[in-house]
Enzyme design. Structure first.
Site, PDB file in Angstrom:
ATOM      1  N   ALA A   1      42.546  29.675  47.230  1.00  0.00           N
ATOM      2  CA  ALA A   1      41.106  29.678  47.006  1.00  0.00           C
ATOM      3  C   ALA A   1      40.431  30.810  47.769  1.00  0.00           C
ATOM      4  O   ALA A   1      40.826  31.147  48.893  1.00  0.00           O
ATOM      5  CB  ALA A   1      40.512  28.337  47.422  1.00  0.00           C
TER       6      ALA A   1
ATOM      7  N   ARG B   1      47.128  38.720  50.422  1.00  0.00           N
ATOM      8  CA  ARG B   1      48.426  39.172  50.949  1.00  0.00           C
ATOM      9  C   ARG B   1      49.420  38.022  50.846  1.00  0.00           C
ATOM     10  O   ARG B   1      49.050  36.850  50.937  1.00  0.00           O
ATOM     11  CB  ARG B   1      48.293  39.660  52.380  1.00  0.00           C
ATOM     12  CG  ARG B   1      47.936  38.567  53.350  1.00  0.00           C
ATOM     13  CD  ARG B   1      47.471  39.064  54.718  1.00  0.00           C
ATOM     14  NE  ARG B   1      47.239  37.974  55.630  1.00  0.00           N
ATOM     15  CZ  ARG B   1      46.288  37.060  55.514  1.00  0.00           C
ATOM     16  NH1 ARG B   1      45.463  37.069  54.511  1.00  0.00           N
ATOM     17  NH2 ARG B   1      46.168  36.099  56.423  1.00  0.00           N
TER      18      ARG B   1
ATOM     19  N   HIS C   1      33.610  50.970  37.129  1.00  0.00           N
ATOM     20  CA  HIS C   1      32.700  52.065  36.820  1.00  0.00           C
ATOM     21  C   HIS C   1      33.197  53.311  37.535  1.00  0.00           C
ATOM     22  O   HIS C   1      33.920  53.229  38.529  1.00  0.00           O
ATOM     23  CB  HIS C   1      31.275  51.741  37.275  1.00  0.00           C
ATOM     24  CG  HIS C   1      30.632  50.679  36.446  1.00  0.00           C
ATOM     25  ND1 HIS C   1      29.971  50.952  35.276  1.00  0.00           N
ATOM     26  CD2 HIS C   1      30.557  49.337  36.615  1.00  0.00           C
ATOM     27  CE1 HIS C   1      29.512  49.830  34.762  1.00  0.00           C
ATOM     28  NE2 HIS C   1      29.866  48.827  35.557  1.00  0.00           N
TER      29      HIS C   1
ATOM     30  N   ALA D   1      40.159  27.918  43.455  1.00  0.00           N
ATOM     31  CA  ALA D   1      38.728  28.100  43.218  1.00  0.00           C
ATOM     32  C   ALA D   1      38.205  29.376  43.870  1.00  0.00           C
ATOM     33  O   ALA D   1      38.689  29.811  44.921  1.00  0.00           O
ATOM     34  CB  ALA D   1      37.962  26.898  43.773  1.00  0.00           C
TER      35      ALA D   1
ATOM     36  N   ASN E   1      39.086  25.704  34.628  1.00  0.00           N
ATOM     37  CA  ASN E   1      38.068  24.834  35.190  1.00  0.00           C
ATOM     38  C   ASN E   1      36.675  25.459  35.064  1.00  0.00           C
ATOM     39  O   ASN E   1      36.524  26.605  34.653  1.00  0.00           O
ATOM     40  CB  ASN E   1      38.396  24.502  36.647  1.00  0.00           C
ATOM     41  CG  ASN E   1      38.054  23.065  36.994  1.00  0.00           C
ATOM     42  OD1 ASN E   1      37.104  22.499  36.473  1.00  0.00           O
ATOM     43  ND2 ASN E   1      38.831  22.485  37.898  1.00  0.00           N
TER      44      ASN E   1
END
Length: 193
Positions: free
Chosen positions: A162, A182, A119, A144, A89
């Site tokens: 989401a 979780r 990093h 999302a 999406n």
């Protein structure tokens, strides 16, 4: 040093030091990714043209069953592997230097971030990059605004709710929620498989 050398090093999990020839190749490859995503995201394209541009971005064919809704971003592009019948999406961002592998029949929700680089924690080595792949199994649904961190493996049929932040592997047939994500339940099929 060329792209093949860089991909070999990234896929071996080697640290890419900030001042190395491989780091320079990574930045050169990123310029190509920015050019292709700029074209992809700059105006409307038919679904077939979107697949052509994604194929150019990743450097390999994209199955006609794959759908990508722009905008779509990848800051490297050349370490993405897509299965079949995938829906990505709008607004997704793949940092794929460490490898992004998406299995068949996956749904990737709006604004998903797949991050495959860390990093170095040492401030003197902060420009050094530590790659680790993200592997998404078959029939996974990512909601999302999910972020998946380097090195995570998501098992077949898993659901990522989401806004979750996935920091560790997700077992097959598991629903995960939250930050850090979780497990909250298992996925069951009405068809018994």
């Amino acid at each position: 040093m060329n792209l093949t050398d860089l991909l070999d090093a990234l896929n071996a999990g080697s640290t890419i030091t900030g001042d190395s020839p491989l780091h320079r190749v990574m930045h050169e490859t990123s310029q190509d990714a920015l050019r292709v995503t700029g074209e992809l995201n700059g105006s409307y394209h038919s679904p077939a043209r979107v697949r052509e541009l994604v194929a150019e971005l990743i450097g390999k064919p994209v199955d006609e069953s794959v759908t990508v809704f722009p905008p779509f971003y990848a800051d490297f592009g050349k370490n993405i592997a897509l299965g079949k019948r995938i829906f990505i999406n709008a607004g997704c961002k793949f940092q794929d230097q460490g490898g992004v592998f998406i299995g068949d029949d996956c749904l990737i929700g709006h604004n998903t971030v797949l991050a495959t680089l860390n990093h170095d924690l040492d401030p003197a080595r902060r420009a050094d990059l530590h790659p680790a792949p993200i592997v998404i199994g078959r029939n996974v649904w990512i909601g999302a605004n999910v972020t998946v961190l380097p090195g995570v493996i998501i098992g077949d049929n898993a659901v990522i709710a989401a806004a979750s932040v996935v920091t560790k592997d997700v077992p097959t047939d598991t629903v995960v929620v939250g930050s850090p994500a979780r497990a909250v339940r298992t996925v069951t099929s009405a068809h018994g498989h």
